[in-house]
Design a protein around this motif. Structure first.
Motif, PDB file in Angstrom:
ATOM      1  N   ALA A  12       0.820  -1.251  -0.456  1.00  0.00           N
ATOM      2  CA  ALA A  12      -0.265  -0.462   0.034  1.00  0.00           C
ATOM      3  C   ALA A  12       0.705   0.808   0.391  1.00  0.00           C
ATOM      4  CB  ALA A  12      -0.462  -0.250   1.134  1.00  0.00           C
ATOM      5  N   ALA A  13       2.195   1.363   0.956  1.00  0.00           N
ATOM      6  CA  ALA A  13       2.867   2.719   0.870  1.00  0.00           C
ATOM      7  C   ALA A  13       3.044   2.758  -0.578  1.00  0.00           C
ATOM      8  CB  ALA A  13       3.816   1.940   2.296  1.00  0.00           C
ATOM      9  N   TRP A  14       3.637   2.059  -1.425  1.00  0.00           N
ATOM     10  CA  TRP A  14       4.249   2.153  -2.901  1.00  0.00           C
ATOM     11  C   TRP A  14       3.087   2.923  -3.584  1.00  0.00           C
ATOM     12  CZ3 TRP A  14       8.798   3.201  -1.989  1.00  0.00           C
ATOM     13  CH2 TRP A  14       9.330   2.147  -1.823  1.00  0.00           C
ATOM     14  N   TRP A  15       2.506   2.854  -3.575  1.00  0.00           N
ATOM     15  CA  TRP A  15       0.853   3.620  -4.180  1.00  0.00           C
ATOM     16  C   TRP A  15       1.113   4.733  -3.416  1.00  0.00           C
ATOM     17  CZ3 TRP A  15       0.438   1.719  -8.522  1.00  0.00           C
ATOM     18  CH2 TRP A  15       0.394   0.639  -8.680  1.00  0.00           C
ATOM     19  N   PHE A  16       0.816   5.040  -2.438  1.00  0.00           N
ATOM     20  CA  PHE A  16       0.381   6.463  -1.932  1.00  0.00           C
ATOM     21  C   PHE A  16       1.858   7.156  -1.937  1.00  0.00           C
ATOM     22  CE2 PHE A  16      -2.519   6.683   1.296  1.00  0.00           C
ATOM     23  CZ  PHE A  16      -3.667   5.467   1.698  1.00  0.00           C
ATOM     24  N   LEU A  17       2.715   6.284  -1.973  1.00  0.00           N
ATOM     25  CA  LEU A  17       3.932   7.310  -1.973  1.00  0.00           C
ATOM     26  C   LEU A  17       5.225   8.028  -3.097  1.00  0.00           C
ATOM     27  CD1 LEU A  17       6.628   5.903   0.765  1.00  0.00           C
ATOM     28  CD2 LEU A  17       5.259   8.496   0.158  1.00  0.00           C
ATOM     29  N   ILE A  18       4.550   6.802  -4.748  1.00  0.00           N
ATOM     30  CA  ILE A  18       4.156   6.789  -6.002  1.00  0.00           C
ATOM     31  C   ILE A  18       4.737   8.620  -6.651  1.00  0.00           C
ATOM     32  CG2 ILE A  18       4.046   6.138  -8.544  1.00  0.00           C
ATOM     33  CD1 ILE A  18       3.590   3.404  -8.022  1.00  0.00           C
ATOM     34  N   PRO A  19       3.550   9.070  -6.134  1.00  0.00           N
ATOM     35  CA  PRO A  19       3.623  10.565  -6.693  1.00  0.00           C
ATOM     36  C   PRO A  19       4.692  11.663  -6.727  1.00  0.00           C
ATOM     37  CG  PRO A  19       1.077  10.035  -6.531  1.00  0.00           C
ATOM     38  CD  PRO A  19       1.871   9.007  -5.434  1.00  0.00           C
ATOM     39  N   ALA A  20       4.856  11.399  -5.458  1.00  0.00           N
ATOM     40  CA  ALA A  20       5.456  12.442  -4.418  1.00  0.00           C
ATOM     41  C   ALA A  20       6.687  11.855  -4.993  1.00  0.00           C
ATOM     42  CB  ALA A  20       5.294  12.746  -3.056  1.00  0.00           C
ATOM     43  N   LEU A  21       7.398  10.455  -4.655  1.00  0.00           N
ATOM     44  CA  LEU A  21       8.298   9.896  -4.653  1.00  0.00           C
ATOM     45  C   LEU A  21       9.199  10.377  -6.483  1.00  0.00           C
ATOM     46  CD1 LEU A  21       9.169   6.625  -3.359  1.00  0.00           C
ATOM     47  CD2 LEU A  21      10.012   8.976  -2.708  1.00  0.00           C
ATOM     48  N   ALA A  22       8.240  10.379  -7.430  1.00  0.00           N
ATOM     49  CA  ALA A  22       8.067  10.149  -8.649  1.00  0.00           C
ATOM     50  C   ALA A  22       8.525  11.917  -8.840  1.00  0.00           C
ATOM     51  CB  ALA A  22       6.694   9.946  -9.355  1.00  0.00           C
ATOM     52  N   GLY A  23       8.063  13.085  -8.161  1.00  0.00           N
ATOM     53  CA  GLY A  23       7.711  14.455  -7.776  1.00  0.00           C
ATOM     54  C   GLY A  23       9.841  14.460  -7.870  1.00  0.00           C
ATOM     55  N   PHE A  24       9.757  13.662  -7.053  1.00  0.00           N
ATOM     56  CA  PHE A  24      11.132  14.218  -5.760  1.00  0.00           C
ATOM     57  C   PHE A  24      12.273  13.784  -6.555  1.00  0.00           C
ATOM     58  CE2 PHE A  24      14.326  13.311  -3.042  1.00  0.00           C
ATOM     59  CZ  PHE A  24      14.738  14.328  -2.543  1.00  0.00           C
ATOM     60  N   ALA A  25      12.053  12.582  -7.570  1.00  0.00           N
ATOM     61  CA  ALA A  25      12.974  11.987  -8.391  1.00  0.00           C
ATOM     62  C   ALA A  25      13.750  13.062  -9.492  1.00  0.00           C
ATOM     63  CB  ALA A  25      13.029  10.390  -8.168  1.00  0.00           C
ATOM     64  N   VAL A  26      12.471  13.482  -9.749  1.00  0.00           N
ATOM     65  CA  VAL A  26      12.625  13.817 -11.430  1.00  0.00           C
ATOM     66  C   VAL A  26      12.729  15.300 -11.063  1.00  0.00           C
ATOM     67  CG1 VAL A  26      11.659  14.579 -14.151  1.00  0.00           C
ATOM     68  CG2 VAL A  26      11.210  12.509 -12.536  1.00  0.00           C
ATOM     69  N   PHE A  27      12.716  16.030 -10.076  1.00  0.00           N
ATOM     70  CA  PHE A  27      12.602  17.079 -10.082  1.00  0.00           C
ATOM     71  C   PHE A  27      12.684  18.208  -9.174  1.00  0.00           C
ATOM     72  CE2 PHE A  27       8.518  16.776 -12.838  1.00  0.00           C
ATOM     73  CZ  PHE A  27       9.391  18.053 -14.084  1.00  0.00           C
ATOM     74  N   TYR A  28      14.042  17.739  -7.891  1.00  0.00           N
ATOM     75  CA  TYR A  28      14.870  17.631  -7.389  1.00  0.00           C
ATOM     76  C   TYR A  28      15.944  16.790  -7.413  1.00  0.00           C
ATOM     77  CZ  TYR A  28      10.972  20.347  -5.111  1.00  0.00           C
ATOM     78  OH  TYR A  28      10.119  20.946  -4.854  1.00  0.00           O
ATOM     79  N   GLY A  29      15.620  15.129  -6.797  1.00  0.00           N
ATOM     80  CA  GLY A  29      17.456  14.199  -7.234  1.00  0.00           C
ATOM     81  C   GLY A  29      17.736  14.981  -8.296  1.00  0.00           C
ATOM     82  N   TYR A  30      17.433  13.997  -9.210  1.00  0.00           N
ATOM     83  CA  TYR A  30      17.879  14.947 -10.324  1.00  0.00           C
ATOM     84  C   TYR A  30      18.790  15.718 -10.597  1.00  0.00           C
ATOM     85  CZ  TYR A  30      18.251  13.834 -15.425  1.00  0.00           C
ATOM     86  OH  TYR A  30      19.234  13.945 -17.075  1.00  0.00           O
ATOM     87  N   PRO A  31      17.791  16.872 -11.315  1.00  0.00           N
ATOM     88  CA  PRO A  31      18.445  18.447 -11.258  1.00  0.00           C
ATOM     89  C   PRO A  31      19.319  18.694  -9.580  1.00  0.00           C
ATOM     90  CG  PRO A  31      16.082  18.230 -10.277  1.00  0.00           C
ATOM     91  CD  PRO A  31      16.305  16.675 -10.355  1.00  0.00           C
ATOM     92  N   ALA A  32      19.286  18.413  -8.892  1.00  0.00           N
ATOM     93  CA  ALA A  32      20.509  18.898  -7.892  1.00  0.00           C
ATOM     94  C   ALA A  32      21.592  18.012  -8.297  1.00  0.00           C
ATOM     95  CB  ALA A  32      20.325  18.311  -6.475  1.00  0.00           C
ATOM     96  N   VAL A  33      21.556  16.733  -8.590  1.00  0.00           N
ATOM     97  CA  VAL A  33      22.583  15.858  -8.828  1.00  0.00           C
ATOM     98  C   VAL A  33      23.528  16.625 -10.187  1.00  0.00           C
ATOM     99  CG1 VAL A  33      23.957  13.662  -9.702  1.00  0.00           C
ATOM    100  CG2 VAL A  33      22.587  13.627  -8.420  1.00  0.00           C
ATOM    101  N   ARG A  34      22.873  16.956 -11.543  1.00  0.00           N
ATOM    102  CA  ARG A  34      22.862  17.750 -12.417  1.00  0.00           C
ATOM    103  C   ARG A  34      23.394  19.114 -12.465  1.00  0.00           C
ATOM    104  NH1 ARG A  34      18.623  17.875 -17.699  1.00  0.00           N
ATOM    105  NH2 ARG A  34      19.936  17.831 -19.302  1.00  0.00           N
ATOM    106  N   GLY A  35      22.742  19.691 -11.366  1.00  0.00           N
ATOM    107  CA  GLY A  35      23.433  21.430 -11.090  1.00  0.00           C
ATOM    108  C   GLY A  35      24.650  21.386 -10.331  1.00  0.00           C
ATOM    109  N   ALA A  36      24.893  19.980 -10.233  1.00  0.00           N
ATOM    110  CA  ALA A  36      26.075  19.459  -9.608  1.00  0.00           C
ATOM    111  C   ALA A  36      27.347  19.106 -10.195  1.00  0.00           C
ATOM    112  CB  ALA A  36      27.025  19.018  -8.176  1.00  0.00           C
ATOM    113  N   TRP A  37      26.595  18.789 -11.624  1.00  0.00           N
ATOM    114  CA  TRP A  37      27.528  18.140 -12.662  1.00  0.00           C
ATOM    115  C   TRP A  37      28.205  19.228 -13.361  1.00  0.00           C
ATOM    116  CZ3 TRP A  37      31.098  15.654 -15.446  1.00  0.00           C
ATOM    117  CH2 TRP A  37      31.134  15.100 -16.273  1.00  0.00           C
TER     118      TRP A  37
END
Lengths: 293, 289
Positions: A12-37
C-alpha cells in the motif's frame, strides 16, 4: 488484534508514495545531481558539456563581479531584514496589546498576497523621478526630487524598502501568532505590580517570544538572500551593478550569457550559505516546538 | 495609560494607511487618461476618470485606440493571462495537496522498511535553494519539448514540495489512532482509512496548504518567465513584465501598467474577502517557505 501482529503496509505504501517520489526524483534529486555536474563543466546550453574540473570555481573566486554581487546582497539583507523585523515586531506588539481584529490582520496581509512583480511595478511608479507620488511629496515640502531607482546610492535601499513594505504585515502576523501563546496572566500580574507597557514588552514579550522570533528571522533571512523579482522588474541589476544581487547574477550568467556551468558553480555557493541557514532553521523549529508546547 | 493607547492606535492607523494607500494610487492612476498624467497628479481622484486603460489591457480596443490612449499597440489580453494564472494555481494547489497528503499519511502511519530514511532524503530537499534545481529543470523541460506548455510550467511543483509533505506528515502524526484502529476492525485497508477517516479529519491543514500554495503559485515569476513566455500560456506576472518592456517611449505606459496591476490584484482581493479569516489563522508556522 492489529497491535499484536507486526503490520507491514509495504504494498500500500508504494501506491501512496508513487506521485511524491516520482516528483522528488525527477524535479529535485536528478536536477540536484545534474546541477552539481554542470558546475564542473563548460556547459553553455548549446554544447555537449565536458568536464573542466574546478575551473568554474577558481574563476568565481577571482571574479570581482561575483564578490560585488555578494556584497550588494549582504547590504540588501541588512537593510531589508533590519527594517522589516523591527517594524513587524512593533506592529505585532501593538496589535497584541490593543486588538484581535481579523479585518485589521487581513488588511496588513494584503501586500504579501500580491505578486512581487505587481508590488515592484506599483512602487516603480510611486518612486518615479518625474511623475511619482513620493517625489511630488518631496517637492511639496520643498525638497529636491530623488532618483530612487536610478541613483546608485538610492537604488538598493529603495528596493529594500519596497520589500519591507511588502513583507512587514506578513512577518508581523507570524510574530503576533507567537505572542498569542504567551500566557495572559503574566501581563496582568506585571500590570498590578505597576509595570508600564515598554517594561512589559522588554521583560515578558521579548524573552518569551525569542524562539518564535529566531525562527521567523531565519525564514526571512533565507527569503531575503533570494531577492530576484523586484530587481528583475525595476533595475535589472543597474545602476552601475548597485542592485546586481547574487540571485540575479546567477540568472544573468545562465540565461543572458548562457554560462550554465559558471552559473551552477555560483548556485552551489548560494546553496552552501542557505544550507547553513536552513540547518539553523530546522534546529530552531524543534526548539520552538518544545518551548511553547 | 489612556494616552499610550491612543498613541498606539495612531501608529497602527499610520501603518494601515501606508499599506492601503499605494493600492489606492494604483487604482487612481489606472482610472486616469494617459495624457493627464503630467497635469493631474495631486488629488485623490482623477479629474477625468476613464475606463479606457482597463479596456485596452483587456484587449477590447483596436490597435489605433490603444495607441491613442498611450499604449504601444502590441497585443495584450489580461483576461487571458488571469485565466492562465488561475488554471496554473488550481492545477498545482489541487494535485500537490492531494499527492503530498498521500505521502504525508504514508510517512506518518504506514509501516514499511526504509520509511524514515526515505523521509529524511525527501526533506533534505528543503536545504536546496530553488535556483540550484531551476537551471537543470529548465534544461529538462526544454529537452522534453515542453517549453511554453502548461504541462512544462506546472511539472516541477504539481507532484510534491518537500515542505507540504513535511507539514502534512506532522499533522497526521497528531491524529488520534483509536478511530483508525476501529476502522481497521471494520475491515478497512489503508486506502479506506485514508479516504474515509484521515482526509475528512484534516480539512483544516489541507485548506491551509492549499491556500498557501495558491498564493505562492499566483506570485510565481522566475520559473514561468523562463519556460512560459509564449502568449498562449503566459501568466499574469510574466505578462506584467513583458508589458513593461513593451512601453512605447522612454516613459513606461503607467496608466496601462497600473490598470493591468489592478487586475492582477483583484483575484487576490476576492480570495482575501472570501477566505480572509482562514488565511490569517493559517499563519502560524506554515509560512516557512
Amino acid at each position: 488484534m492489529s497491535s499484536t501482529r507486526q503490520r507491514d503496509d509495504r504494498r500500500a505504501a508504494w501506491w501512496f508514495l508513487i506521485p511524491a517520489l516520482a516528483g522528488f526524483a525527477v524535479f529535485y534529486g536528478y536536477p540536484a545531481v545534474r546541477g552539481a555536474w554542470y558546475s564542473v563543466t563548460d556547459y553553455t546550453l548549446l554544447n555537449t558539456p565536458s568536464f573542466v574540473g574546478a575551473e568554474n570555481y577558481t574563476t568565481l573566486v577571482n571574479d570581482g563581479k561575483f564578490w560585488y554581487s555578494l556584497l550588494v546582497t549582504g547590504w540588501y539583507v541588512i537593510l531589508n531584514i533590519g527594517s522589516q523585523t523591527v517594524l513587524a515586531l512593533g506592529v505585532a506588539a501593538l496589535m497584541h496589546r490593543l486588538t484581535r481584529s481579523v479585518v485589521l490582520r487581513a488588511t496588513l496581509l494584503l501586500p504579501w498576497l500580491v505578486p512581487n512583480v505587481t508590488v515592484a511595478l506599483l512602487w516603480m511608479w510611486l518612486l518615479d523621478t518625474n511623475l511619482g507620488f513620493v517625489n511630488h511629496l518631496l517637492t511639496a515640502i520643498g525638497l529636491d526630487t530623488v532618483g530612487f531607482l536610478t541613483d546608485a546610492t538610492w537604488a538598493m535601499p529603495s528596493i529594500a524598502a519596497i520589500n519591507t513594505w511588502a513583507y512587514t504585515g506578513y512577518t508581523a502576523l507570524l510574530l503576533y501568532a507567537g505572542m498569542l501563546q504567551i500566557p495572559q496572566y503574566l501581563y496582568e500580574g506585571a500590570s498590578i505590580d505597576g509595570a508600564g507597557e515598554w517594561r512589559m514588552f522588554r521583560s515578558i514579550t521579548l524573552p518569551l517570544l525569542r524562539p518564535v522570533l529566531a525562527l521567523v528571522l531565519v525564514v526571512s533571512l533565507i527569503g531575503s538572500f533570494q531577492i530576484f523579482d523586484t530587481i528583475a522588474v525595476t533595475t535589472q541589476g543597474d545602476p552601475a551593478s548597485a542592485t546586481r544581487a547574487l540571485y540575479y547574477f546567477i540568472y544573468e550568467q545562465a540565461f543572458t550569457y548562457f554560462k550554465m556551468g559558471y552559473a551552477a558553480a555560483a548556485a552551489v555557493f548560494l546553496t552552501l550559505i542557505l544550507g547553513v541557514l536552513t540547518a539553523i532553521q530546522m534546529r530552531l523549529l524543534r526548539a520552538s516546538r518544545s518551548d511553547l508546547a | 495609560m489612556r494616552t499610550g493607547r491612543i498613541l498606539g492606535w495612531a501608529v497602527l492607523a499610520v501603518i494601515v494607511v501606508a499599506t492601503v494607500f499605494p493600492f489606492w494610487w494604483m487604482v487612481r492612476t489606472a482610472l486616469t487618461p494617459a495624457g493627464d498624467l503630467f497635469t493631474d497628479n495631486a488629488g485623490l481622484l482623477p479629474q477625468n476618470p476613464t475606463l479606457i486603460n482597463f479596456a485596452r489591457v483587456l484587449g477590447l480596443t483596436s490597435e489605433a485606440e490603444a495607441r491613442a490612449a498611450g499604449g504601444s499597440g502590441a497585443h495584450i489580453d489580461f483576461a487571458r493571462y488571469i485565466l492562465n494564472s488561475a488554471i496554473y494555481c488550481t492545477l498545482i494547489a489541487g494535485f500537490q495537496t492531494l499527492f503530498c497528503a498521500m505521502a504525508g499519511y504514508a510517512f506518518a502511519r504506514l509501516r514499511f522498511p526504509g520509511r524514515d530514511l526515505v523521509f529524511a532524503v525527501l526533506i533534505s530537499a528543503l536545504m536546496v535553494p530553488p535556483i540550484f534545481t531551476l537551471l537543470p529543470n529548465f534544461v529538462l523541460v526544454k529537452d522534453l519539448g515542453l517549453m511554453n506548455t502548461m504541462a512544462g510550467m506546472v511539472a516541477p511543483t504539481i507532484l510534491m514540495t518537500p515542505f507540504a509533505v513535511f507539514f502534512l506528515r506532522q499533522f497526521f502524526l497528531s491524529l488520534p489512532r483509536d478511530v483508525e484502529e476501529a476502522a481497521i476492525l471494520d475491515g478497512n485497508g489503508p486506502w479506506g482509512i485514508f479516504w474515509r477517516i484521515a482526509l475528512p479529519m484534516s480539512r483544516g491543514p489541507l485548506i491551509t496548504i492549499g491556500l498557501t500554495t495558491i498564493v505562492w503559485a499566483w506570485k510565481d515569476f522566475l520559473w514561468p518567465l523562463l519556460v512560459g513566455r509564449g502568449e498562449d500560456n503566459r501568466l499574469v506576472t510574466v505578462a506584467l513584465g513583458v508589458f513593461l518592456q513593451q512601453s512605447p517611449n522612454t516613459q513606461p505606459d503607467w496608466t496601462g501598467l497600473m490598470a493591468a496591476s489592478t487586475l492582477s490584484v483583484l483575484p487576490v482581493l476576492v480570495l482575501l474577502v472570501l477566505m480572509g479569516k482562514r488565511l490569517v489563522q493559517s499563519l502560524n508556522f506554515t509560512g516557512s517557505k
